[in-house]
Design a protein around this motif. Structure first.
Motif, PDB file in Angstrom:
ATOM      1  N   LYS A  14       0.774  -1.277  -0.002  1.00  0.00           N
ATOM      2  CA  LYS A  14      -0.057  -0.078  -0.086  1.00  0.00           C
ATOM      3  C   LYS A  14       1.030   1.089  -0.038  1.00  0.00           C
ATOM      4  O   LYS A  14       1.915   1.143   0.336  1.00  0.00           O
ATOM      5  CB  LYS A  14      -1.023   0.081   1.120  1.00  0.00           C
ATOM      6  N   SER A  15       0.438   2.209  -0.397  1.00  0.00           N
ATOM      7  CA  SER A  15       1.129   3.564  -0.312  1.00  0.00           C
ATOM      8  C   SER A  15       1.979   3.800   0.766  1.00  0.00           C
ATOM      9  O   SER A  15       3.147   4.454   1.066  1.00  0.00           O
ATOM     10  CB  SER A  15       0.188   4.725  -0.800  1.00  0.00           C
ATOM     11  N   ALA A  16       1.208   3.758   1.942  1.00  0.00           N
ATOM     12  CA  ALA A  16       1.908   4.175   3.340  1.00  0.00           C
ATOM     13  C   ALA A  16       3.174   3.107   3.536  1.00  0.00           C
ATOM     14  O   ALA A  16       4.074   3.534   4.123  1.00  0.00           O
ATOM     15  CB  ALA A  16       0.968   3.938   4.265  1.00  0.00           C
ATOM     16  N   GLN A  17       2.887   1.727   3.084  1.00  0.00           N
ATOM     17  CA  GLN A  17       3.909   0.910   3.508  1.00  0.00           C
ATOM     18  C   GLN A  17       5.151   1.239   2.549  1.00  0.00           C
ATOM     19  O   GLN A  17       6.356   1.140   3.002  1.00  0.00           O
ATOM     20  CB  GLN A  17       3.295  -0.705   2.884  1.00  0.00           C
ATOM     21  N   TYR A  18       4.899   1.635   1.276  1.00  0.00           N
ATOM     22  CA  TYR A  18       5.994   2.001   0.363  1.00  0.00           C
ATOM     23  C   TYR A  18       6.642   3.111   0.703  1.00  0.00           C
ATOM     24  O   TYR A  18       7.890   3.044   0.869  1.00  0.00           O
ATOM     25  CB  TYR A  18       5.349   2.453  -1.126  1.00  0.00           C
ATOM     26  N   ASP A  19       6.249   4.135   1.100  1.00  0.00           N
ATOM     27  CA  ASP A  19       6.610   5.299   1.778  1.00  0.00           C
ATOM     28  C   ASP A  19       7.522   4.998   3.172  1.00  0.00           C
ATOM     29  O   ASP A  19       8.688   5.456   3.223  1.00  0.00           O
ATOM     30  CB  ASP A  19       5.601   6.282   2.079  1.00  0.00           C
ATOM     31  N   GLN A  20       6.876   4.039   3.966  1.00  0.00           N
ATOM     32  CA  GLN A  20       7.874   3.625   5.238  1.00  0.00           C
ATOM     33  C   GLN A  20       8.987   3.035   4.690  1.00  0.00           C
ATOM     34  O   GLN A  20      10.092   3.315   5.335  1.00  0.00           O
ATOM     35  CB  GLN A  20       6.912   2.961   6.069  1.00  0.00           C
ATOM     36  N   GLN A  23      11.645   5.467   3.576  1.00  0.00           N
ATOM     37  CA  GLN A  23      12.261   5.970   4.654  1.00  0.00           C
ATOM     38  C   GLN A  23      13.398   5.245   5.416  1.00  0.00           C
ATOM     39  O   GLN A  23      14.334   5.502   5.938  1.00  0.00           O
ATOM     40  CB  GLN A  23      11.242   6.847   5.592  1.00  0.00           C
TER      41      GLN A  23
END
Length: 69
Positions: A14-20, A23
């Motif tokens: 998911k987008s949030a997982q990818y962003d994490q 980082q």
């Protein structure tokens, strides 16, 4: 080349997982045998989705160890 390990896998993030992951990174574990002496560990990554490629070379001095009893 002294040793090669090849691993591939697909992730459905998911987008949030990818962003994490972007980082903090994505930890992976791979065991390989290396000779003693002054060697280098070269790691390469190819992201098939974005076609991005990256690599890093790490000095890896390995000392001889006494045999396990």
């Amino acid at each position: 080349i002294l040793n090669v390990a090849n691993r591939s896998f697909k992730l459905n993030l998911k987008s949030a997982q990818y962003d994490q992951i972007m980082q903090t990174g994505l930890p992976q574990h791979q065991e390989i045998d290396v000779p003693t002496g002054e060697v280098y560990l070269r790691i390469g990554v190819h992201d098939l989705t974005t076609d991005r490629i990256g690599s890093i070379e790490i000095p890896l001095p390995v000392s001889a160890q006494a045999p396990q009893k």
